[in-house]
Motif scaffolding. Structure first.
Motif, mmCIF file in Angstrom:
data_model
loop_
_atom_site.group_PDB
_atom_site.id
_atom_site.type_symbol
_atom_site.label_atom_id
_atom_site.label_comp_id
_atom_site.label_asym_id
_atom_site.label_seq_id
_atom_site.Cartn_x
_atom_site.Cartn_y
_atom_site.Cartn_z
ATOM 1 N N LEU A 85 0.845 -1.188 0.000
ATOM 2 C CA LEU A 85 0.000 0.000 0.000
ATOM 3 C C LEU A 85 0.883 1.242 0.000
ATOM 4 O O LEU A 85 1.653 1.460 0.936
ATOM 5 N N ALA A 86 0.777 2.035 -1.052
ATOM 6 C CA ALA A 86 1.430 3.335 -1.111
ATOM 7 C C ALA A 86 0.377 4.397 -0.879
ATOM 8 O O ALA A 86 -0.822 4.139 -0.984
ATOM 9 N N GLN A 87 0.821 5.626 -0.576
ATOM 10 C CA GLN A 87 -0.163 6.694 -0.406
ATOM 11 C C GLN A 87 0.316 7.997 -1.007
ATOM 12 O O GLN A 87 1.504 8.298 -1.086
ATOM 13 N N SER A 110 5.241 4.908 3.490
ATOM 14 C CA SER A 110 4.304 4.636 2.401
ATOM 15 C C SER A 110 4.087 5.821 1.470
ATOM 16 O O SER A 110 3.454 5.672 0.415
ATOM 17 N N VAL A 111 4.594 6.988 1.814
ATOM 18 C CA VAL A 111 4.315 8.199 1.032
ATOM 19 C C VAL A 111 5.118 8.192 -0.270
ATOM 20 O O VAL A 111 6.341 8.046 -0.270
ATOM 21 N N ARG A 112 4.405 8.368 -1.388
ATOM 22 C CA ARG A 112 5.028 8.406 -2.706
ATOM 23 C C ARG A 112 4.772 9.708 -3.445
ATOM 24 O O ARG A 112 5.473 10.036 -4.399
ATOM 25 N N GLN A 144 7.699 21.526 -8.512
ATOM 26 C CA GLN A 144 9.109 21.274 -8.790
ATOM 27 C C GLN A 144 9.824 20.722 -7.562
ATOM 28 O O GLN A 144 10.642 19.799 -7.668
ATOM 29 N N GLU A 145 9.525 21.260 -6.400
ATOM 30 C CA GLU A 145 10.154 20.785 -5.168
ATOM 31 C C GLU A 145 9.771 19.340 -4.876
ATOM 32 O O GLU A 145 10.607 18.532 -4.445
ATOM 33 N N ALA A 146 8.513 18.991 -5.126
ATOM 34 C CA ALA A 146 8.093 17.600 -4.935
ATOM 35 C C ALA A 146 8.946 16.677 -5.790
ATOM 36 O O ALA A 146 9.429 15.633 -5.317
ATOM 37 N N GLY A 147 9.155 17.032 -7.037
ATOM 38 C CA GLY A 147 9.959 16.206 -7.921
ATOM 39 C C GLY A 147 11.399 16.082 -7.472
ATOM 40 O O GLY A 147 12.003 15.005 -7.572
ATOM 41 N N ARG A 148 11.967 17.170 -6.964
ATOM 42 C CA ARG A 148 13.347 17.112 -6.484
ATOM 43 C C ARG A 148 13.490 16.121 -5.333
ATOM 44 O O ARG A 148 14.551 15.526 -5.129
ATOM 45 N N ARG A 149 12.409 15.934 -4.590
ATOM 46 C CA ARG A 149 12.415 15.007 -3.461
ATOM 47 C C ARG A 149 12.030 13.583 -3.857
ATOM 48 O O ARG A 149 11.929 12.716 -2.999
ATOM 49 N N GLY A 150 11.769 13.361 -5.135
ATOM 50 C CA GLY A 150 11.364 12.041 -5.579
ATOM 51 C C GLY A 150 9.899 11.746 -5.358
ATOM 52 O O GLY A 150 9.472 10.593 -5.417
ATOM 53 N N ALA A 283 1.484 1.287 -12.693
ATOM 54 C CA ALA A 283 1.374 1.778 -11.317
ATOM 55 C C ALA A 283 2.528 1.294 -10.456
ATOM 56 O O ALA A 283 3.014 2.029 -9.582
ATOM 57 N N GLN A 284 2.962 0.065 -10.680
ATOM 58 C CA GLN A 284 4.061 -0.483 -9.889
ATOM 59 C C GLN A 284 5.316 0.355 -10.059
ATOM 60 O O GLN A 284 6.011 0.672 -9.091
ATOM 61 N N GLY A 285 5.604 0.757 -11.301
ATOM 62 C CA GLY A 285 6.755 1.593 -11.540
ATOM 63 C C GLY A 285 6.561 3.024 -11.066
ATOM 64 O O GLY A 285 7.459 3.623 -10.464
ATOM 65 N N PHE A 286 5.391 3.574 -11.339
ATOM 66 C CA PHE A 286 5.129 4.976 -11.003
ATOM 67 C C PHE A 286 5.184 5.204 -9.496
ATOM 68 O O PHE A 286 5.797 6.168 -9.015
ATOM 69 N N TYR A 287 4.518 4.317 -8.737
ATOM 70 C CA TYR A 287 4.431 4.505 -7.279
ATOM 71 C C TYR A 287 5.428 3.643 -6.505
ATOM 72 O O TYR A 287 5.355 3.573 -5.275
ATOM 73 N N ARG A 288 6.327 2.963 -7.217
ATOM 74 C CA ARG A 288 7.403 2.186 -6.594
ATOM 75 C C ARG A 288 6.844 1.176 -5.583
ATOM 76 O O ARG A 288 7.246 1.139 -4.416
ATOM 77 N N LEU A 289 5.925 0.358 -6.068
ATOM 78 C CA LEU A 289 5.335 -0.675 -5.222
ATOM 79 C C LEU A 289 5.997 -2.013 -5.538
ATOM 80 O O LEU A 289 6.111 -2.402 -6.705
ATOM 81 N N ILE A 290 6.429 -2.716 -4.517
ATOM 82 C CA ILE A 290 7.049 -4.032 -4.710
ATOM 83 C C ILE A 290 6.415 -5.047 -3.780
ATOM 84 O O ILE A 290 5.750 -4.698 -2.811
#
Length: 290
Positions: A85-87, A110-112, A144-150, A283-290
């Motif tokens: 579960l990602a959020q 869990s934060v993505r 932009q700041e969100a992206g810099r933080r991944g 979604a697995q790649g976008f939200y980094r769910l494994i």
């Protein structure tokens, strides 16, 4: 792994949702009365697992306190390690205290990503003034700041805002963006869908924007599978399956159908060759769910 890339949960004794519990209110998506009750992970998992979904992405849903909601969702994730579960959390990207807010959210495993809604429906937006975010330079800086933080950005808007939004987002190529609800095509007439498809091109042309096939019942409550067909086909054509992902938008979309009917309709509309990506891989790649 099949992933539901857009759903909500709520425990009304743990987190306050003013929009949900307003009695007698009628929202753009209809009457919320039937969902003015707890919707917990056990109920969601039973519905999703029956359709083969093993992982999911929880999207913030208008809590009075976004941090309280995020902490509660993290607790749900911790208590269910067998259910990835990602959020995506709420954060005011124009806030002077943005860095501190993001620092705190990123202490939760869990934060993505983050979501701050630009548009819900023409009538509601006219009252709330939500669309004004696009003219605020702090909003772009926040994305932009969100992206810099991944962190990714979940984008909810209406078609009338797509061109303006694309001009903003082209300045944030380092931030992965998930377009919620296929851009909310609220006018389902032939002309309305044609305008939506044309406006969508401004966003699909940006390689860092991915599209969610979610929430399609909010503007057409008595939908049939065929009603969704041109929307799904257009999204797949413009974004490709590698940039499309399924989301149930439950429990909001439970106002119009059960989970099984929704999942079945989407499986039949998405070509078999695209299933692996649309129902999991993207979604697995976008939200980094494994």
């Amino acid at each position: 792994m099949r992933i539901d890339a857009h759903h909500h949960l709520w425990d009304l004794s743990a987190v306050d949702y003013p929009w949900l519990m307003e009695r007698g209110a009628r929202r753009f998506f209809g009457d919320p009365t039937p969902i003015q009750r707890d919707y917990l992970i056990e109920e969601f998992r039973a519905e999703a697992a029956a359709q083969g979904f093993a992982g999911s992405v929880h999207i913030q849903v208008g809590a009075a306190d976004g941090w309280a909601e995020a902490r509660w969702v993290q607790g749900v994730a911790d208590a269910n390690p067998d259910c990835p579960l990602a959020q995506v959390v709420f954060c005011d990207l124009t806030s002077d205290g943005l860095s501190a807010q993001l620092d705190r959210f990123q202490t939760l495993a869990s934060v993505r990503g983050v979501r701050q809604i630009l548009g819900r429906a023409p009538g509601e937006d006219a009252v709330t003034g939500t669309n004004a975010l696009l003219a605020d330079p702090r909003f772009l800086a926040g994305v932009q700041e969100a992206g810099r933080r991944g962190l990714s950005f979940d984008l909810q808007l209406i078609p009338e805002l797509m061109a303006r939004t694309a001009r903003v987002l082209q300045e944030a190529p380092g931030t992965q963006v998930a377009l919620c609800h296929a851009g909310s095509p609220h006018d389902r007439s032939a002309d309305g869908l044609a305008r939506w498809a044309e406006q969508l091109k401004a966003l699909s042309a940006l390689p860092h924007v991915t599209c969610k096939l979610s929430g399609l019942g909010m503007f057409q409550h008595d939908w049939t599978q065929q009603d969704f067909a041109p929307i799904v086909a257009t999204c797949l054509e413009q974004f490709g399956p590698e940039r499309c992902m399924f989301g149930s938008n439950f429990p909001v979309d439970s106002l119009y159908s059960d989970y099984a009917a929704l999942a079945r309709a989407m499986r039949e509309l998405v070509p078999q060759a695209a299933h692996q990506l649309v129902f999991g891989g993207t979604a697995q790649g976008f939200y980094r769910l494994i």
